[in-house]
Design a protein around this motif. Sequence first.
Motif, PDB file in Angstrom:
ATOM      1  N   ALA A  20       0.827  -1.209   0.000  1.00 62.76           N
ATOM      2  CA  ALA A  20       0.000   0.000   0.000  1.00 62.76           C
ATOM      3  C   ALA A  20       0.863   1.261   0.000  1.00 62.76           C
ATOM      4  O   ALA A  20       0.608   2.198  -0.761  1.00 62.76           O
ATOM      5  N   ASP A  21       1.877   1.285   0.843  1.00 58.60           N
ATOM      6  CA  ASP A  21       2.752   2.445   0.937  1.00 58.60           C
ATOM      7  C   ASP A  21       3.487   2.682  -0.384  1.00 58.60           C
ATOM      8  O   ASP A  21       3.584   3.824  -0.857  1.00 58.60           O
ATOM      9  N   SER A  22       3.982   1.617  -0.990  1.00 57.57           N
ATOM     10  CA  SER A  22       4.699   1.741  -2.265  1.00 57.57           C
ATOM     11  C   SER A  22       3.787   2.245  -3.376  1.00 57.57           C
ATOM     12  O   SER A  22       4.186   3.101  -4.175  1.00 57.57           O
ATOM     13  N   LEU A  23       2.561   1.739  -3.428  1.00 54.12           N
ATOM     14  CA  LEU A  23       1.625   2.176  -4.462  1.00 54.12           C
ATOM     15  C   LEU A  23       1.196   3.627  -4.242  1.00 54.12           C
ATOM     16  O   LEU A  23       1.014   4.380  -5.202  1.00 54.12           O
ATOM     17  N   ARG A  24       1.067   4.035  -2.982  1.00 58.25           N
ATOM     18  CA  ARG A  24       0.770   5.447  -2.698  1.00 58.25           C
ATOM     19  C   ARG A  24       1.929   6.338  -3.143  1.00 58.25           C
ATOM     20  O   ARG A  24       1.707   7.425  -3.678  1.00 58.25           O
ATOM     21  N   ASP A  25       3.164   5.877  -2.910  1.00 57.55           N
ATOM     22  CA  ASP A  25       4.340   6.641  -3.334  1.00 57.55           C
ATOM     23  C   ASP A  25       4.352   6.847  -4.849  1.00 57.55           C
ATOM     24  O   ASP A  25       4.801   7.883  -5.339  1.00 57.55           O
ATOM     25  N   ILE A  26       3.858   5.870  -5.588  1.00 60.00           N
ATOM     26  CA  ILE A  26       3.790   5.969  -7.052  1.00 60.00           C
ATOM     27  C   ILE A  26       2.715   6.969  -7.463  1.00 60.00           C
ATOM     28  O   ILE A  26       2.830   7.630  -8.480  1.00 60.00           O
ATOM     29  N   GLY A  27       1.668   7.094  -6.633  1.00 57.17           N
ATOM     30  CA  GLY A  27       0.613   8.056  -6.930  1.00 57.17           C
ATOM     31  C   GLY A  27      -0.794   7.508  -6.907  1.00 57.17           C
ATOM     32  O   GLY A  27      -1.757   8.261  -7.058  1.00 57.17           O
ATOM     33  N   ILE A 105       8.179  -4.953  -6.001  1.00 58.90           N
ATOM     34  CA  ILE A 105       7.263  -3.826  -6.147  1.00 58.90           C
ATOM     35  C   ILE A 105       7.302  -3.320  -7.586  1.00 58.90           C
ATOM     36  O   ILE A 105       6.280  -2.958  -8.162  1.00 58.90           O
ATOM     37  N   ALA A 106       8.491  -3.336  -8.187  1.00 61.15           N
ATOM     38  CA  ALA A 106       8.622  -2.898  -9.584  1.00 61.15           C
ATOM     39  C   ALA A 106       7.779  -3.770 -10.514  1.00 61.15           C
ATOM     40  O   ALA A 106       7.121  -3.258 -11.420  1.00 61.15           O
ATOM     41  N   ALA A 107       7.787  -5.084 -10.288  1.00 61.13           N
ATOM     42  CA  ALA A 107       6.984  -5.989 -11.122  1.00 61.13           C
ATOM     43  C   ALA A 107       5.494  -5.713 -10.929  1.00 61.13           C
ATOM     44  O   ALA A 107       4.722  -5.707 -11.892  1.00 61.13           O
ATOM     45  N   LEU A 108       5.084  -5.466  -9.684  1.00 63.71           N
ATOM     46  CA  LEU A 108       3.676  -5.157  -9.411  1.00 63.71           C
ATOM     47  C   LEU A 108       3.299  -3.836 -10.077  1.00 63.71           C
ATOM     48  O   LEU A 108       2.270  -3.751 -10.751  1.00 63.71           O
ATOM     49  N   ALA A 109       4.125  -2.808  -9.904  1.00 67.76           N
ATOM     50  CA  ALA A 109       3.834  -1.497 -10.481  1.00 67.76           C
ATOM     51  C   ALA A 109       3.746  -1.572 -12.003  1.00 67.76           C
ATOM     52  O   ALA A 109       2.855  -0.968 -12.615  1.00 67.76           O
ATOM     53  N   GLU A 110       4.643  -2.334 -12.611  1.00 68.56           N
ATOM     54  CA  GLU A 110       4.622  -2.507 -14.070  1.00 68.56           C
ATOM     55  C   GLU A 110       3.340  -3.202 -14.518  1.00 68.56           C
ATOM     56  O   GLU A 110       2.722  -2.814 -15.510  1.00 68.56           O
ATOM     57  N   ILE A 112       0.424  -3.259 -12.891  1.00 69.49           N
ATOM     58  CA  ILE A 112      -0.704  -2.338 -12.693  1.00 69.49           C
ATOM     59  C   ILE A 112      -0.749  -1.313 -13.816  1.00 69.49           C
ATOM     60  O   ILE A 112      -1.805  -1.058 -14.398  1.00 69.49           O
ATOM     61  N   GLU A 113       0.400  -0.732 -14.148  1.00 70.82           N
ATOM     62  CA  GLU A 113       0.421   0.287 -15.200  1.00 70.82           C
ATOM     63  C   GLU A 113      -0.004  -0.297 -16.546  1.00 70.82           C
ATOM     64  O   GLU A 113      -0.698   0.356 -17.320  1.00 70.82           O
ATOM     65  N   ARG A 114       0.386  -1.533 -16.804  1.00 68.56           N
ATOM     66  CA  ARG A 114      -0.021  -2.179 -18.062  1.00 68.56           C
ATOM     67  C   ARG A 114      -1.541  -2.371 -18.112  1.00 68.56           C
ATOM     68  O   ARG A 114      -2.164  -2.253 -19.159  1.00 68.56           O
ATOM     69  N   LEU A 115      -2.145  -2.637 -16.954  1.00 63.30           N
ATOM     70  CA  LEU A 115      -3.584  -2.909 -16.917  1.00 63.30           C
ATOM     71  C   LEU A 115      -4.446  -1.649 -16.875  1.00 63.30           C
ATOM     72  O   LEU A 115      -5.513  -1.611 -17.490  1.00 63.30           O
ATOM     73  N   ILE A 116      -4.011  -0.630 -16.115  1.00 71.31           N
ATOM     74  CA  ILE A 116      -4.871   0.563 -15.968  1.00 71.31           C
ATOM     75  C   ILE A 116      -4.159   1.882 -16.253  1.00 71.31           C
ATOM     76  O   ILE A 116      -4.763   2.947 -16.121  1.00 71.31           O
ATOM     77  N   GLY A 117      -2.901   1.828 -16.609  1.00 73.01           N
ATOM     78  CA  GLY A 117      -2.177   3.061 -16.900  1.00 73.01           C
ATOM     79  C   GLY A 117      -1.575   3.666 -15.646  1.00 73.01           C
ATOM     80  O   GLY A 117      -1.607   3.074 -14.569  1.00 73.01           O
ATOM     81  N   ASP A 118      -1.032   4.870 -15.820  1.00 73.24           N
ATOM     82  CA  ASP A 118      -0.414   5.527 -14.677  1.00 73.24           C
ATOM     83  C   ASP A 118      -1.504   5.990 -13.704  1.00 73.24           C
ATOM     84  O   ASP A 118      -2.685   5.964 -14.031  1.00 73.24           O
ATOM     85  N   PRO A 119      -1.119   6.420 -12.502  1.00 65.88           N
ATOM     86  CA  PRO A 119      -2.123   6.750 -11.476  1.00 65.88           C
ATOM     87  C   PRO A 119      -3.153   7.788 -11.883  1.00 65.88           C
ATOM     88  O   PRO A 119      -4.269   7.787 -11.372  1.00 65.88           O
ATOM     89  N   TRP A 120      -2.797   8.693 -12.789  1.00 70.52           N
ATOM     90  CA  TRP A 120      -3.695   9.792 -13.135  1.00 70.52           C
ATOM     91  C   TRP A 120      -4.446   9.553 -14.434  1.00 70.52           C
ATOM     92  O   TRP A 120      -5.194  10.415 -14.879  1.00 70.52           O
ATOM     93  N   GLN A 121      -4.272   8.403 -15.033  1.00 72.49           N
ATOM     94  CA  GLN A 121      -4.950   8.078 -16.284  1.00 72.49           C
ATOM     95  C   GLN A 121      -6.239   7.353 -15.963  1.00 72.49           C
ATOM     96  O   GLN A 121      -6.222   6.251 -15.439  1.00 72.49           O
ATOM     97  N   LYS A 122      -7.346   7.962 -16.280  1.00 75.51           N
ATOM     98  CA  LYS A 122      -8.628   7.311 -16.016  1.00 75.51           C
ATOM     99  C   LYS A 122      -9.003   6.434 -17.221  1.00 75.51           C
ATOM    100  O   LYS A 122      -8.934   6.853 -18.354  1.00 75.51           O
ATOM    101  N   SER A 123      -9.374   5.219 -16.910  1.00 75.22           N
ATOM    102  CA  SER A 123      -9.773   4.272 -17.946  1.00 75.22           C
ATOM    103  C   SER A 123     -11.186   4.604 -18.422  1.00 75.22           C
ATOM    104  O   SER A 123     -11.985   5.175 -17.692  1.00 75.22           O
ATOM    105  N   SER A 124     -11.498   4.204 -19.622  1.00 76.22           N
ATOM    106  CA  SER A 124     -12.853   4.389 -20.132  1.00 76.22           C
ATOM    107  C   SER A 124     -13.781   3.279 -19.646  1.00 76.22           C
ATOM    108  O   SER A 124     -14.976   3.348 -19.823  1.00 76.22           O
ATOM    109  N   GLN A 125     -13.194   2.249 -19.039  1.00 75.02           N
ATOM    110  CA  GLN A 125     -14.020   1.147 -18.532  1.00 75.02           C
ATOM    111  C   GLN A 125     -14.664   1.544 -17.230  1.00 75.02           C
ATOM    112  O   GLN A 125     -14.135   2.307 -16.451  1.00 75.02           O
TER     113      GLN A 125
END
Length: 129
Positions: A20-27, A105-110, A112-125
Amino acid sequence: MDAQTVLVVEDEILIRFILADSLRDIGYQVLEAADGDEGLHILNSMQVVDLIVTDVRMPGDVDGMELTQRSKSLAPGRPVIVCSAHLYKSEAFPADEFLAKPYSIAALAETIERLIGDPWQKSSQAHSA
């Protein structure tokens, strides 16, 4: 605009805290659940959840695979990442991705980004429950 929200479902408190802390740090905004029952409660609460990261083996009535199935019935387009040291990728259906423990954490972040984009990118789904 709010950051995308990730629900982290993990019964090991230290692992959950680090994720949770790592994902918050990413945004990302992060919701935390100590088990599948709590995760399902969050999904049923109508809070926006863009992606779920869940362990498989947890105490309670709802394990990670059942949580995955229920999430898919509530919001078929919402991605789920299943993480386990006791499962093979071929057993993770209907999850969108599988990460074998231990993972970085890098593998998880990668993933997540592949599935939903960066933290500020809203999906159309539509991902809300």
